[in-house]
Motif scaffolding. Structure first.
Motif, PDB file in Angstrom:
ATOM      1  N   THR A 117       0.855  -1.179   0.000  1.00 23.11           N
ATOM      2  CA  THR A 117       0.000   0.000   0.000  1.00 23.11           C
ATOM      3  C   THR A 117       0.892   1.231   0.000  1.00 23.11           C
ATOM      4  O   THR A 117       1.738   1.378   0.873  1.00 23.11           O
ATOM      5  N   HIS A 118       0.705   2.080  -0.992  1.00 24.83           N
ATOM      6  CA  HIS A 118       1.483   3.316  -1.116  1.00 24.83           C
ATOM      7  C   HIS A 118       0.660   4.447  -0.511  1.00 24.83           C
ATOM      8  O   HIS A 118      -0.392   4.809  -1.043  1.00 24.83           O
ATOM      9  N   TRP A 119       1.144   5.008   0.600  1.00 19.81           N
ATOM     10  CA  TRP A 119       0.460   6.108   1.273  1.00 19.81           C
ATOM     11  C   TRP A 119       1.066   7.414   0.760  1.00 19.81           C
ATOM     12  O   TRP A 119       2.085   7.883   1.217  1.00 19.81           O
ATOM     13  N   LEU A 120       0.403   7.985  -0.244  1.00 17.33           N
ATOM     14  CA  LEU A 120       0.898   9.190  -0.903  1.00 17.33           C
ATOM     15  C   LEU A 120       0.371  10.464  -0.252  1.00 17.33           C
ATOM     16  O   LEU A 120       1.039  11.493  -0.261  1.00 17.33           O
ATOM     17  N   GLY A 121      -0.833  10.411   0.277  1.00 13.34           N
ATOM     18  CA  GLY A 121      -1.474  11.558   0.907  1.00 13.34           C
ATOM     19  C   GLY A 121      -2.803  11.143   1.502  1.00 13.34           C
ATOM     20  O   GLY A 121      -3.199   9.975   1.413  1.00 13.34           O
ATOM     21  N   ASP A 122      -3.512  12.092   2.088  1.00 13.51           N
ATOM     22  CA  ASP A 122      -4.786  11.782   2.739  1.00 13.51           C
ATOM     23  C   ASP A 122      -5.797  11.162   1.792  1.00 13.51           C
ATOM     24  O   ASP A 122      -6.512  10.234   2.156  1.00 13.51           O
ATOM     25  N   THR A 123      -5.876  11.654   0.591  1.00 17.72           N
ATOM     26  CA  THR A 123      -6.849  11.137  -0.365  1.00 17.72           C
ATOM     27  C   THR A 123      -6.197  10.288  -1.443  1.00 17.72           C
ATOM     28  O   THR A 123      -6.865   9.865  -2.377  1.00 17.72           O
ATOM     29  N   GLN A 124      -4.933  10.027  -1.317  1.00 17.12           N
ATOM     30  CA  GLN A 124      -4.195   9.272  -2.324  1.00 17.12           C
ATOM     31  C   GLN A 124      -3.496   8.082  -1.688  1.00 17.12           C
ATOM     32  O   GLN A 124      -2.387   8.185  -1.165  1.00 17.12           O
ATOM     33  N   ILE A 125      -4.193   6.945  -1.711  1.00 14.35           N
ATOM     34  CA  ILE A 125      -3.646   5.697  -1.207  1.00 14.35           C
ATOM     35  C   ILE A 125      -3.843   4.664  -2.305  1.00 14.35           C
ATOM     36  O   ILE A 125      -4.955   4.448  -2.765  1.00 14.35           O
ATOM     37  N   GLU A 126      -2.745   4.043  -2.732  1.00 14.42           N
ATOM     38  CA  GLU A 126      -2.797   3.071  -3.823  1.00 14.42           C
ATOM     39  C   GLU A 126      -2.329   1.717  -3.329  1.00 14.42           C
ATOM     40  O   GLU A 126      -1.469   1.633  -2.454  1.00 14.42           O
ATOM     41  N   ASN A 127      -2.883   0.669  -3.901  1.00 14.13           N
ATOM     42  CA  ASN A 127      -2.561  -0.684  -3.487  1.00 14.13           C
ATOM     43  C   ASN A 127      -2.104  -1.508  -4.680  1.00 14.13           C
ATOM     44  O   ASN A 127      -2.592  -1.316  -5.785  1.00 14.13           O
ATOM     45  N   GLN A 128      -1.170  -2.398  -4.448  1.00  8.89           N
ATOM     46  CA  GLN A 128      -0.749  -3.339  -5.468  1.00  8.89           C
ATOM     47  C   GLN A 128      -0.368  -4.649  -4.785  1.00  8.89           C
ATOM     48  O   GLN A 128       0.077  -4.650  -3.638  1.00  8.89           O
ATOM     49  N   THR A 129      -0.572  -5.755  -5.475  1.00 12.31           N
ATOM     50  CA  THR A 129      -0.191  -7.064  -4.976  1.00 12.31           C
ATOM     51  C   THR A 129       1.039  -7.513  -5.745  1.00 12.31           C
ATOM     52  O   THR A 129       1.043  -7.523  -6.970  1.00 12.31           O
ATOM     53  N   VAL A 130       2.080  -7.854  -5.005  1.00 11.37           N
ATOM     54  CA  VAL A 130       3.339  -8.251  -5.630  1.00 11.37           C
ATOM     55  C   VAL A 130       3.889  -9.490  -4.924  1.00 11.37           C
ATOM     56  O   VAL A 130       3.618  -9.717  -3.755  1.00 11.37           O
ATOM     57  N   PRO A 131       4.687 -10.278  -5.631  1.00 16.43           N
ATOM     58  CA  PRO A 131       5.374 -11.382  -4.961  1.00 16.43           C
ATOM     59  C   PRO A 131       6.376 -10.834  -3.940  1.00 16.43           C
ATOM     60  O   PRO A 131       7.008  -9.797  -4.160  1.00 16.43           O
ATOM     61  N   PHE A 132       6.498 -11.515  -2.848  1.00 19.32           N
ATOM     62  CA  PHE A 132       7.406 -11.122  -1.771  1.00 19.32           C
ATOM     63  C   PHE A 132       8.823 -10.891  -2.302  1.00 19.32           C
ATOM     64  O   PHE A 132       9.480  -9.918  -1.939  1.00 19.32           O
ATOM     65  N   MET A 133       9.270 -11.773  -3.180  1.00 20.34           N
ATOM     66  CA  MET A 133      10.643 -11.701  -3.694  1.00 20.34           C
ATOM     67  C   MET A 133      10.892 -10.461  -4.550  1.00 20.34           C
ATOM     68  O   MET A 133      12.029 -10.013  -4.659  1.00 20.34           O
ATOM     69  N   LYS A 134       9.837  -9.903  -5.135  1.00 18.89           N
ATOM     70  CA  LYS A 134      10.025  -8.731  -5.998  1.00 18.89           C
ATOM     71  C   LYS A 134      10.580  -7.539  -5.220  1.00 18.89           C
ATOM     72  O   LYS A 134      11.332  -6.737  -5.759  1.00 18.89           O
ATOM     73  N   LEU A 135      10.232  -7.414  -3.957  1.00 19.60           N
ATOM     74  CA  LEU A 135      10.747  -6.322  -3.145  1.00 19.60           C
ATOM     75  C   LEU A 135      12.193  -6.525  -2.733  1.00 19.60           C
ATOM     76  O   LEU A 135      12.858  -5.588  -2.317  1.00 19.60           O
ATOM     77  N   LEU A 136      12.655  -7.762  -2.832  1.00 20.15           N
ATOM     78  CA  LEU A 136      14.028  -8.062  -2.425  1.00 20.15           C
ATOM     79  C   LEU A 136      15.035  -7.848  -3.541  1.00 20.15           C
ATOM     80  O   LEU A 136      16.232  -7.778  -3.281  1.00 20.15           O
TER      81      LEU A 136
END
Length: 139
Positions: free
Chosen positions: A40-59
């Motif tokens: 979940t990307h918390w960009l601002g009060d009205t701007q919150i975006e979500n994405q589903t990714v494999p755990f390994m992608k962040l590594l």
């Protein structure tokens, strides 16, 4: 599992510290070796975006290439409300933040954390010196 990235944190700090945190979790328990990860990307009060990714992608390199550092005034009760509505079924919610958000409506923040979110939410404060676990704010 949900990982909340507060875009108030500098991109270099996110790119450096989040993979370290996730590697630690992966090494610590079998539970984290094969997990569905909602970012979940918390960009601002009205701007919150979500994405589903494999755990390994962040590594691996490349995930944080599109990460944007955004400086703005944020209210934590909006994030808590979003998490309660969309991520209440997550077993664990990690909030990587610099701790600069504030609360304007403490009653709304408390209501959003009840009945389960307050037990699942783990704030990870990041700053100049590194990362440390925090306490869920505004209980």
């Amino acid at each position: 599992m949900t990982l909340v990235l507060d875009h108030s944190v500098l991109a270099e700090q996110m790119k450096e510290r989040v993979p370290v945190l996730l590697r630690y979790l992966k090494q610590h328990s079998e539970v984290f070796r094969n997990v569905r990860l909602n970012v979940t990307h918390w960009l601002g009060d009205t701007q919150i975006e979500n994405q589903t990714v494999p755990f390994m992608k962040l590594l691996v390199d490349g995930f944080f290439d599109r990460y944007q550092h955004i400086v703005c005034d944020k209210r934590i009760e909006y994030l808590y409300g979003y998490l309660k509505f969309y991520h209440a079924r997550s077993k664990l919610i990690l909030l990587v933040t610099d701790g600069q958000s504030h609360v304007q409506d403490s009653q709304a923040a408390q209501e959003a954390l009840k009945p389960f979110l307050d037990r699942k939410l783990v704030p990870v404060m990041t700053g100049e010196t590194g990362m440390e676990l925090g306490q869920t704010a505004y209980l």
